[in-house]
Design a protein around this motif. Structure first.
Motif, PDB file in Angstrom:
ATOM      1  N   CYS A   1      -2.943  -6.236  -7.653  1.00  0.00           N
ATOM      2  CA  CYS A   1      -2.460  -7.304  -6.781  1.00  0.00           C
ATOM      3  C   CYS A   1      -2.221  -8.566  -7.603  1.00  0.00           C
ATOM      4  CB  CYS A   1      -3.468  -7.613  -5.677  1.00  0.00           C
ATOM      5  SG  CYS A   1      -3.802  -6.214  -4.579  1.00  0.00           S
ATOM      6  N   SER A   2      -1.152  -9.268  -7.282  1.00  0.00           N
ATOM      7  CA  SER A   2      -0.866 -10.538  -7.945  1.00  0.00           C
ATOM      8  C   SER A   2      -0.313 -11.518  -6.918  1.00  0.00           C
ATOM      9  CB  SER A   2       0.128 -10.334  -9.097  1.00  0.00           C
ATOM     10  OG  SER A   2       1.315  -9.726  -8.628  1.00  0.00           O
ATOM     11  N   LEU A   3      -0.606 -12.802  -7.113  1.00  0.00           N
ATOM     12  CA  LEU A   3      -0.181 -13.842  -6.181  1.00  0.00           C
ATOM     13  C   LEU A   3       1.303 -14.127  -6.340  1.00  0.00           C
ATOM     14  CD1 LEU A   3      -3.151 -16.367  -6.440  1.00  0.00           C
ATOM     15  CD2 LEU A   3      -2.534 -14.992  -4.456  1.00  0.00           C
ATOM     16  N   LEU A   4       1.955 -14.415  -5.221  1.00  0.00           N
ATOM     17  CA  LEU A   4       3.362 -14.825  -5.217  1.00  0.00           C
ATOM     18  C   LEU A   4       3.448 -16.275  -4.775  1.00  0.00           C
ATOM     19  CD1 LEU A   4       4.968 -11.692  -3.526  1.00  0.00           C
ATOM     20  CD2 LEU A   4       5.189 -12.357  -5.914  1.00  0.00           C
ATOM     21  N   GLY A   5       2.821 -17.161  -5.511  1.00  0.00           N
ATOM     22  CA  GLY A   5       2.777 -18.568  -5.107  1.00  0.00           C
ATOM     23  C   GLY A   5       2.019 -18.715  -3.808  1.00  0.00           C
ATOM     24  N   ASN A   6       2.604 -19.439  -2.862  1.00  0.00           N
ATOM     25  CA  ASN A   6       1.973 -19.629  -1.550  1.00  0.00           C
ATOM     26  C   ASN A   6       2.443 -18.593  -0.542  1.00  0.00           C
ATOM     27  OD1 ASN A   6       0.565 -21.883  -2.422  1.00  0.00           O
ATOM     28  ND2 ASN A   6       2.279 -23.254  -1.968  1.00  0.00           N
ATOM     29  N   GLU A   7       3.322 -17.678  -0.974  1.00  0.00           N
ATOM     30  CA  GLU A   7       3.933 -16.741  -0.036  1.00  0.00           C
ATOM     31  C   GLU A   7       3.024 -15.570   0.322  1.00  0.00           C
ATOM     32  OE1 GLU A   7       7.716 -15.484  -1.430  1.00  0.00           O
ATOM     33  OE2 GLU A   7       8.452 -17.511  -1.758  1.00  0.00           O
ATOM     34  N   GLY A   8       2.168 -15.134  -0.581  1.00  0.00           N
ATOM     35  CA  GLY A   8       1.328 -13.977  -0.304  1.00  0.00           C
ATOM     36  C   GLY A   8       1.066 -13.169  -1.556  1.00  0.00           C
ATOM     37  N   LEU A   9       0.993 -11.845  -1.414  1.00  0.00           N
ATOM     38  CA  LEU A   9       0.609 -10.975  -2.519  1.00  0.00           C
ATOM     39  C   LEU A   9       1.667  -9.921  -2.829  1.00  0.00           C
ATOM     40  CD1 LEU A   9      -3.088 -10.225  -1.513  1.00  0.00           C
ATOM     41  CD2 LEU A   9      -2.355 -11.704  -3.372  1.00  0.00           C
ATOM     42  N   ARG A  10       1.752  -9.603  -4.111  1.00  0.00           N
ATOM     43  CA  ARG A  10       2.530  -8.449  -4.582  1.00  0.00           C
ATOM     44  C   ARG A  10       1.507  -7.358  -4.852  1.00  0.00           C
ATOM     45  NH1 ARG A  10       3.729  -6.058  -9.498  1.00  0.00           N
ATOM     46  NH2 ARG A  10       5.862  -5.249  -9.703  1.00  0.00           N
ATOM     47  N   VAL A  11       1.598  -6.239  -4.136  1.00  0.00           N
ATOM     48  CA  VAL A  11       0.625  -5.153  -4.258  1.00  0.00           C
ATOM     49  C   VAL A  11       1.334  -3.934  -4.839  1.00  0.00           C
ATOM     50  CG1 VAL A  11      -1.044  -3.708  -3.060  1.00  0.00           C
ATOM     51  CG2 VAL A  11      -0.676  -6.057  -2.298  1.00  0.00           C
ATOM     52  N   ASP A  12       0.908  -3.531  -6.042  1.00  0.00           N
ATOM     53  CA  ASP A  12       1.533  -2.404  -6.744  1.00  0.00           C
ATOM     54  C   ASP A  12       0.579  -1.208  -6.749  1.00  0.00           C
ATOM     55  OD1 ASP A  12       2.895  -0.658  -8.324  1.00  0.00           O
ATOM     56  OD2 ASP A  12       3.107  -2.004 -10.047  1.00  0.00           O
ATOM     57  N   CYS A  13       0.902  -0.206  -5.936  1.00  0.00           N
ATOM     58  CA  CYS A  13       0.107   1.027  -5.859  1.00  0.00           C
ATOM     59  C   CYS A  13       0.938   2.207  -6.364  1.00  0.00           C
ATOM     60  CB  CYS A  13      -0.337   1.289  -4.422  1.00  0.00           C
ATOM     61  SG  CYS A  13      -1.226  -0.050  -3.640  1.00  0.00           S
ATOM     62  N   SER A  14       1.931   1.943  -7.187  1.00  0.00           N
ATOM     63  CA  SER A  14       2.839   2.994  -7.638  1.00  0.00           C
ATOM     64  C   SER A  14       2.206   3.852  -8.736  1.00  0.00           C
ATOM     65  CB  SER A  14       4.138   2.371  -8.161  1.00  0.00           C
ATOM     66  OG  SER A  14       3.873   1.525  -9.270  1.00  0.00           O
ATOM     67  N   SER A  15       2.650   5.114  -8.786  1.00  0.00           N
ATOM     68  CA  SER A  15       2.246   6.064  -9.835  1.00  0.00           C
ATOM     69  C   SER A  15       0.729   6.200  -9.951  1.00  0.00           C
ATOM     70  CB  SER A  15       2.837   5.630 -11.184  1.00  0.00           C
ATOM     71  OG  SER A  15       4.236   5.508 -11.100  1.00  0.00           O
ATOM     72  N   ARG A  16       0.059   6.335  -8.827  1.00  0.00           N
ATOM     73  CA  ARG A  16      -1.417   6.471  -8.826  1.00  0.00           C
ATOM     74  C   ARG A  16      -1.859   7.818  -8.259  1.00  0.00           C
ATOM     75  NH1 ARG A  16      -3.199   1.028  -9.827  1.00  0.00           N
ATOM     76  NH2 ARG A  16      -1.303   0.091 -10.653  1.00  0.00           N
ATOM     77  N   TRP A  17      -0.951   8.718  -8.003  1.00  0.00           N
ATOM     78  CA  TRP A  17      -1.259  10.022  -7.408  1.00  0.00           C
ATOM     79  C   TRP A  17      -1.956   9.881  -6.049  1.00  0.00           C
ATOM     80  CZ3 TRP A  17       0.652  14.420  -9.557  1.00  0.00           C
ATOM     81  CH2 TRP A  17       1.142  14.315 -10.863  1.00  0.00           C
ATOM     82  N   LEU A  18      -1.612   8.840  -5.327  1.00  0.00           N
ATOM     83  CA  LEU A  18      -2.239   8.599  -4.023  1.00  0.00           C
ATOM     84  C   LEU A  18      -1.763   9.621  -2.996  1.00  0.00           C
ATOM     85  CD1 LEU A  18      -1.908   4.708  -3.747  1.00  0.00           C
ATOM     86  CD2 LEU A  18      -3.912   6.021  -4.447  1.00  0.00           C
ATOM     87  N   LYS A  19      -2.718  10.153  -2.224  1.00  0.00           N
ATOM     88  CA  LYS A  19      -2.384  11.038  -1.107  1.00  0.00           C
ATOM     89  C   LYS A  19      -2.470  10.297   0.226  1.00  0.00           C
ATOM     90  CE  LYS A  19      -3.746  15.329  -3.365  1.00  0.00           C
ATOM     91  NZ  LYS A  19      -4.581  16.536  -3.293  1.00  0.00           N
ATOM     92  N   GLU A  20      -3.102   9.118   0.222  1.00  0.00           N
ATOM     93  CA  GLU A  20      -3.186   8.259   1.400  1.00  0.00           C
ATOM     94  C   GLU A  20      -2.963   6.816   0.972  1.00  0.00           C
ATOM     95  OE1 GLU A  20      -6.903   8.738   3.393  1.00  0.00           O
ATOM     96  OE2 GLU A  20      -6.255  10.550   4.438  1.00  0.00           O
ATOM     97  N   VAL A  21      -2.433   6.022   1.873  1.00  0.00           N
ATOM     98  CA  VAL A  21      -2.252   4.597   1.595  1.00  0.00           C
ATOM     99  C   VAL A  21      -3.592   3.908   1.789  1.00  0.00           C
ATOM    100  CG1 VAL A  21      -1.054   2.486   2.286  1.00  0.00           C
ATOM    101  CG2 VAL A  21       0.137   4.682   2.376  1.00  0.00           C
ATOM    102  N   PRO A  22      -4.073   3.150   0.785  1.00  0.00           N
ATOM    103  CA  PRO A  22      -5.361   2.458   0.939  1.00  0.00           C
ATOM    104  C   PRO A  22      -5.247   1.296   1.925  1.00  0.00           C
ATOM    105  CG  PRO A  22      -4.309   1.808  -1.112  1.00  0.00           C
ATOM    106  CD  PRO A  22      -3.449   2.893  -0.522  1.00  0.00           C
ATOM    107  N   THR A  23      -6.384   0.760   2.330  1.00  0.00           N
ATOM    108  CA  THR A  23      -6.390  -0.431   3.185  1.00  0.00           C
ATOM    109  C   THR A  23      -5.863  -1.605   2.375  1.00  0.00           C
ATOM    110  OG1 THR A  23      -8.285   0.398   4.407  1.00  0.00           O
ATOM    111  CG2 THR A  23      -7.824  -1.951   4.590  1.00  0.00           C
ATOM    112  N   LEU A  24      -4.855  -2.264   2.891  1.00  0.00           N
ATOM    113  CA  LEU A  24      -4.132  -3.294   2.142  1.00  0.00           C
ATOM    114  C   LEU A  24      -4.470  -4.693   2.630  1.00  0.00           C
ATOM    115  CD1 LEU A  24      -0.775  -1.364   2.337  1.00  0.00           C
ATOM    116  CD2 LEU A  24      -2.129  -1.670   0.254  1.00  0.00           C
ATOM    117  N   PRO A  25      -4.345  -5.704   1.746  1.00  0.00           N
ATOM    118  CA  PRO A  25      -4.582  -7.096   2.171  1.00  0.00           C
ATOM    119  C   PRO A  25      -3.555  -7.515   3.226  1.00  0.00           C
ATOM    120  CG  PRO A  25      -4.548  -6.916  -0.236  1.00  0.00           C
ATOM    121  CD  PRO A  25      -4.071  -5.609   0.305  1.00  0.00           C
ATOM    122  N   ASP A  26      -3.988  -8.308   4.194  1.00  0.00           N
ATOM    123  CA  ASP A  26      -3.100  -8.743   5.275  1.00  0.00           C
ATOM    124  C   ASP A  26      -1.916  -9.556   4.763  1.00  0.00           C
ATOM    125  OD1 ASP A  26      -4.896  -7.537   6.905  1.00  0.00           O
ATOM    126  OD2 ASP A  26      -5.789  -9.379   7.687  1.00  0.00           O
TER     127      ASP A  26
END
Length: 200
Positions: free
Chosen positions: A26-51
């Motif tokens: 996760c990385s901040l996008l200024g005051n706009e919110g978050l950039r969440v990168d869950c790519s290429s992790r072999w995920l079978k389910e989407v994790p609980t994400l920040p609002d």
């Protein structure tokens, strides 16, 4: 009464801050919110994400569907990448289909699935008619926080509509009792005065 209203406002206004999932960056996008990168992790389910997720990258994983309710709190989401996932055109995709229909303003990449009718040709999920899911059970999750807020608001309304009139009636009854007592005292005083005058 004021405490109940204050508690209701606090619960309704406190943000539900979720930390960045361990399987994502996760990385901040200024005051706009978050950039969440869950790519290429072999995920079978989407994790609980920040609002406050604004940009969400889920490409190149093993997702066959999206759990019901997983994106419901992402009100700031602007971009979603689902490319390179083996999404299936079956009951596991029902929630995503409805979510995409309700959130057309979100820029979505790679929202395609494969089903029994066309196992080789990807189908855009938004183009599914819904008839494909006739045998699927409802995927609407129970919104516990929403139900709690409704309960607290109803409690506040109960306090306003019942307890305040009761308190008002109680104050009126005290005044009335005081007036009756004063009237009785006046009557007794007059009777006593009349008796004294007669005895003289």
């Amino acid at each position: 009464m004021n405490l109940v209203i204050l508690a209701t406002l606090l619960i309704c206004c406190i943000p539900d801050a979720k930390p960045c999932p361990s399987s994502c960056d996760c990385s901040l996008l200024g005051n706009e919110g978050l950039r969440v990168d869950c790519s290429s992790r072999w995920l079978k389910e989407v994790p609980t994400l920040p609002d406050k997720t604004v940009l969400l990258y889920l490409q190149n994983n093993m997702l066959t569907g999206i759990q019901a309710g997983r994106f419901d709190r992402l009100h700031c989401l602007q971009s979603l990448d689902l490319s390179q996932n083996p999404l299936s055109c079956d009951c596991d995709i029902v929630y995503l289909k409805h979510w995409l229909d309700d959130n057309a303003n979100v820029s979505v990449t790679g929202a395609t699935c494969k089903g029994p009718a066309s196992p080789e040709t990807p189908t855009t999920i938004t183009q599914l008619s819904g008839n494909e899911f006739a045998g699927c059970r409802s995927t609407n999750p129970i919104d516990c926080w929403g139900l709690l807020r409704i309960d607290l608001i109803m409690l506040g309304v109960f306090v306003l509509l019942v307890l305040i009139p009761v308190a008002y009636l109680y104050s009126i009854s005290k005044r009335l009792a005081c007036c009756v007592a004063m009237t009785m005292d006046t009557v007794l005083y007059r009777r006593t005065t009349v008796r004294r005058l007669k005895s003289q």
